[in-house]
Design a protein around this motif. Sequence first.
Motif, mmCIF file in Angstrom:
data_model
loop_
_atom_site.group_PDB
_atom_site.id
_atom_site.type_symbol
_atom_site.label_atom_id
_atom_site.label_comp_id
_atom_site.label_asym_id
_atom_site.label_seq_id
_atom_site.Cartn_x
_atom_site.Cartn_y
_atom_site.Cartn_z
ATOM 1 N N ALA A 1 28.891 20.528 64.326
ATOM 2 C CA ALA A 1 29.706 21.711 64.612
ATOM 3 C C ALA A 1 29.499 22.195 66.039
ATOM 4 C CB ALA A 1 29.379 22.820 63.614
ATOM 5 N N LEU A 2 28.246 22.238 66.500
ATOM 6 C CA LEU A 2 27.976 22.666 67.876
ATOM 7 C C LEU A 2 28.610 21.711 68.880
ATOM 8 C CD1 LEU A 2 24.241 23.858 67.800
ATOM 9 C CD2 LEU A 2 26.300 25.261 68.026
ATOM 10 N N THR A 3 28.508 20.405 68.602
ATOM 11 C CA THR A 3 29.091 19.420 69.512
ATOM 12 C C THR A 3 30.617 19.508 69.501
ATOM 13 O OG1 THR A 3 27.226 17.958 68.985
ATOM 14 C CG2 THR A 3 29.057 16.999 70.202
ATOM 15 N N ALA A 4 31.195 19.619 68.295
ATOM 16 C CA ALA A 4 32.648 19.740 68.184
ATOM 17 C C ALA A 4 33.144 21.016 68.842
ATOM 18 C CB ALA A 4 33.063 19.710 66.712
ATOM 19 N N LEU A 5 32.353 22.080 68.772
ATOM 20 C CA LEU A 5 32.743 23.342 69.397
ATOM 21 C C LEU A 5 32.808 23.202 70.913
ATOM 22 C CD1 LEU A 5 33.428 26.266 68.845
ATOM 23 C CD2 LEU A 5 30.988 26.792 68.893
ATOM 24 N N GLY A 6 31.859 22.450 71.495
ATOM 25 C CA GLY A 6 31.896 22.205 72.934
ATOM 26 C C GLY A 6 33.146 21.447 73.345
ATOM 27 N N ILE A 7 33.548 20.477 72.526
ATOM 28 C CA ILE A 7 34.772 19.727 72.806
ATOM 29 C C ILE A 7 35.996 20.614 72.607
ATOM 30 C CG2 ILE A 7 36.195 17.774 72.049
ATOM 31 C CD1 ILE A 7 33.613 16.338 71.298
ATOM 32 N N GLY A 8 35.967 21.404 71.520
ATOM 33 C CA GLY A 8 37.106 22.242 71.197
ATOM 34 C C GLY A 8 37.376 23.327 72.222
ATOM 35 N N LEU A 9 36.323 23.882 72.826
ATOM 36 C CA LEU A 9 36.508 24.913 73.854
ATOM 37 C C LEU A 9 37.314 24.381 75.033
ATOM 38 C CD1 LEU A 9 33.050 26.730 74.033
ATOM 39 C CD2 LEU A 9 35.262 27.790 73.526
ATOM 40 N N ILE A 10 36.952 23.181 75.484
ATOM 41 C CA ILE A 10 37.648 22.598 76.637
ATOM 42 C C ILE A 10 39.069 22.210 76.260
ATOM 43 C CG2 ILE A 10 37.591 20.780 78.373
ATOM 44 C CD1 ILE A 10 35.352 22.868 78.560
ATOM 45 N N PHE A 11 39.230 21.633 75.081
ATOM 46 C CA PHE A 11 40.579 21.227 74.670
ATOM 47 C C PHE A 11 41.481 22.449 74.504
ATOM 48 C CE2 PHE A 11 43.916 20.187 71.668
ATOM 49 C CZ PHE A 11 44.396 18.993 72.175
ATOM 50 N N GLY A 12 40.927 23.540 73.985
ATOM 51 C CA GLY A 12 41.733 24.730 73.786
ATOM 52 C C GLY A 12 42.309 25.275 75.071
ATOM 53 N N VAL A 13 41.553 25.167 76.166
ATOM 54 C CA VAL A 13 42.003 25.732 77.438
ATOM 55 C C VAL A 13 42.776 24.718 78.276
ATOM 56 C CG1 VAL A 13 41.213 26.745 79.607
ATOM 57 C CG2 VAL A 13 40.115 27.400 77.466
ATOM 58 N N MET A 14 42.290 23.472 78.315
ATOM 59 C CA MET A 14 42.859 22.473 79.223
ATOM 60 C C MET A 14 43.664 21.377 78.544
ATOM 61 S SD MET A 14 40.027 21.608 82.155
ATOM 62 C CE MET A 14 41.145 20.409 82.883
ATOM 63 N N ARG A 15 43.594 21.299 77.217
ATOM 64 C CA ARG A 15 44.144 20.153 76.479
ATOM 65 C C ARG A 15 43.507 18.854 76.970
ATOM 66 N NH1 ARG A 15 45.050 23.889 73.767
ATOM 67 N NH2 ARG A 15 47.042 24.499 72.853
ATOM 68 N N LEU A 16 42.211 18.940 77.232
ATOM 69 C CA LEU A 16 41.425 17.793 77.694
ATOM 70 C C LEU A 16 40.410 17.428 76.617
ATOM 71 C CD1 LEU A 16 40.026 15.802 79.704
ATOM 72 C CD2 LEU A 16 38.739 17.784 80.548
ATOM 73 N N ILE A 17 40.427 16.183 76.194
ATOM 74 C CA ILE A 17 39.401 15.676 75.284
ATOM 75 C C ILE A 17 38.268 15.142 76.155
ATOM 76 C CG2 ILE A 17 38.876 14.073 73.417
ATOM 77 C CD1 ILE A 17 41.900 14.037 72.804
ATOM 78 N N ASN A 18 37.222 15.919 76.295
ATOM 79 C CA ASN A 18 36.156 15.609 77.245
ATOM 80 C C ASN A 18 35.084 14.745 76.583
ATOM 81 O OD1 ASN A 18 34.480 15.542 79.442
ATOM 82 N ND2 ASN A 18 33.685 17.613 79.146
ATOM 83 N N PHE A 19 35.234 13.427 76.697
ATOM 84 C CA PHE A 19 34.257 12.523 76.112
ATOM 85 C C PHE A 19 32.951 12.512 76.909
ATOM 86 C CE2 PHE A 19 38.022 10.775 74.002
ATOM 87 C CZ PHE A 19 37.534 10.622 72.719
ATOM 88 N N ALA A 20 32.940 13.130 78.087
ATOM 89 C CA ALA A 20 31.693 13.243 78.843
ATOM 90 C C ALA A 20 30.781 14.328 78.284
ATOM 91 C CB ALA A 20 32.005 13.534 80.315
ATOM 92 N N HIS A 21 31.256 15.063 77.289
ATOM 93 C CA HIS A 21 30.419 16.121 76.709
ATOM 94 C C HIS A 21 29.142 15.549 76.105
ATOM 95 C CE1 HIS A 21 29.650 20.092 75.013
ATOM 96 N NE2 HIS A 21 29.340 19.507 73.873
ATOM 97 N N GLY A 22 29.229 14.360 75.513
ATOM 98 C CA GLY A 22 28.031 13.730 74.963
ATOM 99 C C GLY A 22 27.001 13.409 76.028
ATOM 100 N N ASP A 23 27.468 13.150 77.242
ATOM 101 C CA ASP A 23 26.534 12.837 78.317
ATOM 102 C C ASP A 23 25.888 14.094 78.888
ATOM 103 O OD1 ASP A 23 26.985 9.817 78.627
ATOM 104 O OD2 ASP A 23 29.011 10.644 78.638
ATOM 105 N N LEU A 24 26.513 15.241 78.698
ATOM 106 C CA LEU A 24 25.832 16.497 79.023
ATOM 107 C C LEU A 24 24.648 16.707 78.079
ATOM 108 C CD1 LEU A 24 28.869 18.891 79.632
ATOM 109 C CD2 LEU A 24 27.406 17.815 81.359
ATOM 110 N N ILE A 25 24.848 16.355 76.811
ATOM 111 C CA ILE A 25 23.748 16.424 75.845
ATOM 112 C C ILE A 25 22.627 15.484 76.265
ATOM 113 C CG2 ILE A 25 23.107 15.959 73.445
ATOM 114 C CD1 ILE A 25 25.999 16.753 72.689
ATOM 115 N N MET A 26 22.994 14.280 76.650
ATOM 116 C CA MET A 26 22.013 13.307 77.123
ATOM 117 C C MET A 26 21.285 13.809 78.365
ATOM 118 S SD MET A 26 21.928 10.920 79.861
ATOM 119 C CE MET A 26 23.632 10.517 80.170
ATOM 120 N N ALA A 27 22.022 14.404 79.294
ATOM 121 C CA ALA A 27 21.409 14.903 80.528
ATOM 122 C C ALA A 27 20.425 16.022 80.239
ATOM 123 C CB ALA A 27 22.498 15.390 81.485
#
Length: 304
Positions: free
Chosen positions: A19-45
């Motif tokens: 849910a936390l990970t999906a929420l991070g993706i959903g926030l960006i998609f809601g504003v930009m309509r961007l599916i940010n697959f780099a979000h997982g690499d922020l977790i890694m970083a």
Amino acid sequence: MTNLIQVLIDALALGSIYALTALGIGLIFGVMRLINFAHGDLIMAGGYSLIVPTTAATSTLFIGAWPTPFLVAGVTLVVVLLALASERMAFRPVRRAAPSVLLITSFAVSYFMQNVVIMLYGGRPKAVNLWQGLMEPILIAGVRIPKLQMLTIAVTLGLLALLVLFLKRTPMGIAMRAASEDFRMARLLGVRANRVIAVAFAMSGVLAAAVSFLIVSQNGVLSYHMGVPLVLFAFVATVVGGMGSIVGAVLGGFTVGIASVIFQVYLPIEWRPNRDVWVYGMILLVLLVRPSGLVRVRSIEERA
């Protein structure tokens, strides 16, 4: 009854991570309509920011010896700055491009971050000891539950509550909601696009940092691709919940996480290695019944 409580806690803990990970993706998609697959690499970083760059097989904590408040603040700051840097240098210049360009850009940012980590830390997994005391169990209704699972659920509920308050009670939160509904109209009414998008990326960075702590504490191992499977599951959860809906992202994350645990526990033993087949089969059924997801979004428009 004891087994049922254990399964419930396991399901809620895994669902919280998704849910936390999906929420991070959903926030960006809601504003930009961007599916940010780099979000997982922020977790890694966030995980790798805990250790000294080295090519050795194992590493020692770099800031892990700091007091917990400074540790959390330091890692969160690193991840938020990375999220803001990716928005400013990678996504903002192509914001008005076709959706496919934005998607490819997110993959490019993802692979760039992974290869930077390989250059600095090497490609071999790293062992990290973070908050080992969280693995100690506590007794609840006769069931021994690891503290980490309870913390995971509590952190998720806390962050969700703070996010709801931010979106409903602050001017920036209201602007983000307006931008999510109709970005063009919001801009005509005076909403500053760059600021709203930057805040969305910063908030996604905070969520990514939270997931970093929970995952590293749970697994004790870092790898440059650790965020990839997590973000894929979270993306599926976002689709199931309803693209563009923050509530849907959370609901989808819990749905996928709970289903994964239930299938793992209750499937026949010989079928359990193929648990994901059943999980994705359930997802397919959900999407056949509700193609728009569990929560329908009134307006899904491309951003200009």
